[in-house]
Motif scaffolding. Structure first.
Motif, mmCIF file in Angstrom:
data_model
loop_
_atom_site.group_PDB
_atom_site.id
_atom_site.type_symbol
_atom_site.label_atom_id
_atom_site.label_comp_id
_atom_site.label_asym_id
_atom_site.label_seq_id
_atom_site.Cartn_x
_atom_site.Cartn_y
_atom_site.Cartn_z
ATOM 1 N N TYR A 89 1.536 -0.954 8.675
ATOM 2 C CA TYR A 89 0.178 -0.698 8.180
ATOM 3 C C TYR A 89 -0.613 -0.531 9.815
ATOM 4 C CZ TYR A 89 1.109 -2.362 3.485
ATOM 5 O OH TYR A 89 1.519 -2.579 2.250
ATOM 6 N N GLU B 291 -0.766 2.953 11.014
ATOM 7 C CA GLU B 291 -1.416 4.007 10.311
ATOM 8 C C GLU B 291 -2.413 4.795 11.224
ATOM 9 O OE1 GLU B 291 -1.383 5.078 7.022
ATOM 10 O OE2 GLU B 291 -0.026 3.506 6.152
ATOM 11 N N PHE C 253 -8.526 0.570 8.541
ATOM 12 C CA PHE C 253 -7.404 -0.345 7.788
ATOM 13 C C PHE C 253 -6.509 -0.726 8.785
ATOM 14 C CE2 PHE C 253 -3.024 0.163 5.818
ATOM 15 C CZ PHE C 253 -3.327 -0.700 4.937
ATOM 16 N N CYS D 199 0.890 -1.320 -0.031
ATOM 17 C CA CYS D 199 -0.056 0.017 0.103
ATOM 18 C C CYS D 199 0.737 1.444 -0.034
ATOM 19 C CB CYS D 199 -0.872 0.050 1.101
ATOM 20 S SG CYS D 199 -2.010 -1.339 1.243
ATOM 21 N N LYS D 200 0.413 2.246 -0.840
ATOM 22 C CA LYS D 200 1.085 3.573 -0.778
ATOM 23 C C LYS D 200 0.221 4.370 0.164
ATOM 24 C CE LYS D 200 2.407 2.938 -5.637
ATOM 25 N NZ LYS D 200 2.134 3.538 -6.837
ATOM 26 N N TYR D 201 1.006 5.303 0.490
ATOM 27 C CA TYR D 201 0.401 6.330 1.471
ATOM 28 C C TYR D 201 -0.714 7.165 1.114
ATOM 29 C CZ TYR D 201 2.073 10.573 -0.821
ATOM 30 O OH TYR D 201 2.307 11.530 -1.695
ATOM 31 N N LYS E 219 -5.600 -4.375 -1.490
ATOM 32 C CA LYS E 219 -4.471 -4.795 -1.697
ATOM 33 C C LYS E 219 -4.062 -5.943 -0.468
ATOM 34 C CE LYS E 219 -2.201 -1.283 -4.393
ATOM 35 N NZ LYS E 219 -1.186 -0.018 -4.283
ATOM 36 N N LYS F 244 -6.561 0.259 -0.634
ATOM 37 C CA LYS F 244 -5.632 -0.540 0.383
ATOM 38 C C LYS F 244 -6.520 -1.786 0.956
ATOM 39 C CE LYS F 244 -3.498 3.532 2.508
ATOM 40 N NZ LYS F 244 -3.395 4.433 3.728
ATOM 41 N N ASP G 10 -3.080 5.987 -1.048
ATOM 42 C CA ASP G 10 -3.987 5.266 -1.905
ATOM 43 C C ASP G 10 -5.518 5.110 -1.071
ATOM 44 O OD1 ASP G 10 -2.727 3.851 -3.731
ATOM 45 O OD2 ASP G 10 -1.920 2.256 -2.407
#
Length: 639
Positions: A362, A365, A370, A327-329, A339, A336, A331
């Protein structure tokens, strides 16, 4: 005037004055065009006052301006159902436009009439539509093909009696690839919704369709790829050759073409007997799927959902590209979450440490939902990969040590599942969980912790005290927690009668006398009678209450073979996004299945697929091998 100003709310009286402007003063109809743009903008904003202008807009239809006609026709399509008697007055003008010199006006009028679902318009369109299917201009022929599909959706019996389907069938041998694709799209749309007709394509015609793919735009390629699903290979060599010829389309820049190509190749693999060849084909999916992840988020999401389907059939094709799914920040949460599912499917003993490090990140976060999904993924990995269970538990304990409430609660839930998967192996971590009881305030987490205490009551020194703390709020808890407490206290009594006797009597009394919930009350009576039965004994009670639990497996999360087969036949559609069969999403859609053929690979999912007999010669006068086949009612709708 900028386009934004057209969307200012207007009054019908003001716009009527603009429409009735003196033609001599209105050079090139500029005032009328501006007024119509404002009307269309207000119509888009659901300004119902615009319907008052119906007669005035109809007066503008006769003006010799393509731009004005477009706006008037759009207004007519939008309000025709509300004012059918006024809409009928526009029919003569539209029929005249069907004979206009300009192919653009002919196509525009045809599209307008076919979009108006009124009986008068439907009946008036039949004869001109048959003529326009043979129009010298390919754009008009393409529009006519779509017009037949729209007319069929509005009045199917009328189309079937008129012979328009045969006219569309003739377009399949047209010299223009765009017209061919439009004819295929129309036939596919009709047969997908018809119970008595079916599109069938032979090998020679399928080969020709693949040959003209390079001459088509993205839309036409998508139509042709969808129609190729009507081709049933009769020989494994045919299927392999067709898949090989389609493979270059995987490099196309358009996501729909790529996913459509993957769908057809996956379909062909069911008719290829060589497993090595199949593996070689599916390995080619990796690079184009990875490329789609550089597209906008919406396209990424569709690609990711389709990756989930592919990985359930061929889990190793993206094994070396797992970092692409990290995951990208920036997304969105839906990207997410998908993914995470893919990362879980790609996890193996070789990459588990790398994945756990990523999931650990993750869990820090700020998005609570998430974080919960990440923690739950760690727990599921412990169940999926036996050799990685210790690594997963250590990661979960590190997260519990943060004492963040929602992390502790989610970790408690997944650790309970780990205990069920691996009983009597990791009980040493129970003490860590017991130190964080104050962090539990959600029903699922409480029920999980109570289950752990009850299951291992004989190994937890103060298990009676821990349960007593939960029992303090028994009457205020949800039914999920109350049921867990009832069962846990009975387990405590069975394993440690001296310490559990007082608690179990108290809970049984509450469950049978002070509750209105039938589930809790019935379970309470069952336990009470079981414990007090003179004919029973301790061993029998233990066997009932402490019986072996059903084995937990991540395999239960996978789609069953039949559903997976049907979804793979709908790759790239909404069906693959929702992971539900087409028949459950769109009313009236047929259940999709693999057609029987001597080349069909025998699997559990397709052994019972109904055979739909194809009767050649449904259109004996046409040279096209693409034909319809009619079978008995209901034969084409299979479960």
């Amino acid at each position: 005037m900028s386009d934004a100003k057209f969307f200012a709310k207007g009054k019908a009286a003001e716009l009527r004055i603009e429409l009735l402007a003196d033609q001599k003063k209105d050079k090139n109809y500029m005032r009328r065009k501006t007024a119509l743009k404002r009307i269309v903008a207000n119509m888009t904003m659901n300004n119902n006052e615009m319907i008052q202008l119906f007669p005035d807009v109809l007066d503008c239809i006769r003006l010799d301006s393509l731009e004005i006609k477009k706006m008037c026709f759009l207004y007519l399509i939008n309000y025709c159902r509300l004012k059918p008697e006024l809409a009928n007055k526009a029919l003569p003008v539209l029929l005249d436009d069907l004979r206009d010199r300009s192919p653009l006006i002919r196509a525009l009028a045809l599209r307008t009439i076919s979009c108006i679902p009124l009986p008068v318009f439907n009946e008036a369109l039949v004869d001109p539509l048959g003529r326009l299917l043979r129009d010298p201009d390919p754009y008009v022929r393409k529009t006519a093909a779509f017009g037949v599909a729209k007319l069929w959706a509005s009045d199917a019996p009328l189309v079937e009696k008129s012979g328009l389907i045969q006219g569309v069938n003739q377009l399949l041998v047209d010299s223009n690839p765009t017209v061919v694709s439009a004819g295929l799209a129309a036939l596919t749309d009709v047969t997908d919704k018809s119970e008595g007709m079916k599109l069938a394509i032979g090998y020679q015609d399928a080969s020709k369709l693949v040959q003209i793919l390079g001459d088509c735009n993205e839309w036409s390629q998508t139509y042709i790829l969808s129609a190729l699903m009507a081709y049933t290979p009769q020989d494994p060599a045919e299927a392999l050759l067709m898949a090989e010829r389609l493979s270059p389309r995987l490099q196309h820049a358009n996501a729909s073409v790529v996913l459509g190509t993957i769908r057809v190749i996956l379909y062909m693999t069911h008719y290829i007997s060589d497993d090595t060849a199949i593996q070689g084909l599916v390995k080619r999916f990796g690079p184009p799927l990875v490329t789609l992840l550089s597209k906008p988020h919406e396209i990424q999401y569709v690609a990711l959902r389709n990756c989930l389907l592919i990985l359930q059939q061929y889990p190793h094709i993206l094994q070396n590209d797992i970092k692409v799914f990290f995951c990208k920040y920036n997304d969105p949460i839906y990207i997410k979450a998908t993914k995470l599912e893919i990362i879980f499917l790609l996890a193996s003993e070789d990459n588990i440490k790398e994945i756990l490090r990523e999931l650990r990140e993750y869990a820090s976060e700020i998005d609570v939902q998430f974080v919960r999904k990440a923690v739950r993924a760690i727990g599921k990995l412990a169940i999926k990969i036996d050799a990685a269970t210790r690594y997963c538990i250590d990661t979960l304990l590190d997260l519990v040590a943060t004492r963040v409430s929602y992390i502790v609660q989610e970790a408690t839930v997944v650790i309970k599942n780990i205990f069920r998967k691996y009983p009597n192996q990791y009980e040493s971590i129970i003490s860590v969980l017991c130190k964080n009881l104050d962090s539990l305030d959600e029903p699922e987490a409480k029920a999980a912790m109570i289950w752990i205490i009850g299951e291992y009551a004989d190994r937890i020194e103060n298990s009676d005290q821990l349960l007593d703390e939960f029992l303090f709020t028994f009457k205020e808890e949800t039914i999920e927690v109350q049921l867990a407490l009832l069962t846990a206290t009975v387990k405590l009594f069975i394993q440690r009668p001296a310490k559990g006797q007082e608690l179990v009597l108290q809970v049984l009394k509450w469950s049978t006398e002070d509750t209105d919930n039938p589930d809790l009350r019935d379970r309470g009576y069952m336990y009470w009678r079981l414990l007090s039965s003179t004919s029973g004994n301790a061993d029998t009670t233990r066997q009932v209450v402490m019986s072996d639990k059903p084995t937990i497996s991540v395999e239960s999360d996978k789609l069953d073979a039949r559903t997976l087969e049907e979804l793979s036949l709908s790759m790239g559609s909404l069906s693959s996004v929702y992971l539900k069969p087409v028949s459950q999403i769109f009313k009236g859609s047929k259940v999709r299945h693999l057609e029987q053929s001597p080349a069909l690979r025998r699997t559990d999912s397709n052994l019972e697929s109904p055979v739909s007999p194809v009767t050649p010669g449904f259109y004996p006068n046409y040279a096209a091998v693409n034909y319809f086949a009619t079978s008995g009612a209901g034969d084409l709708l299979s479960d």
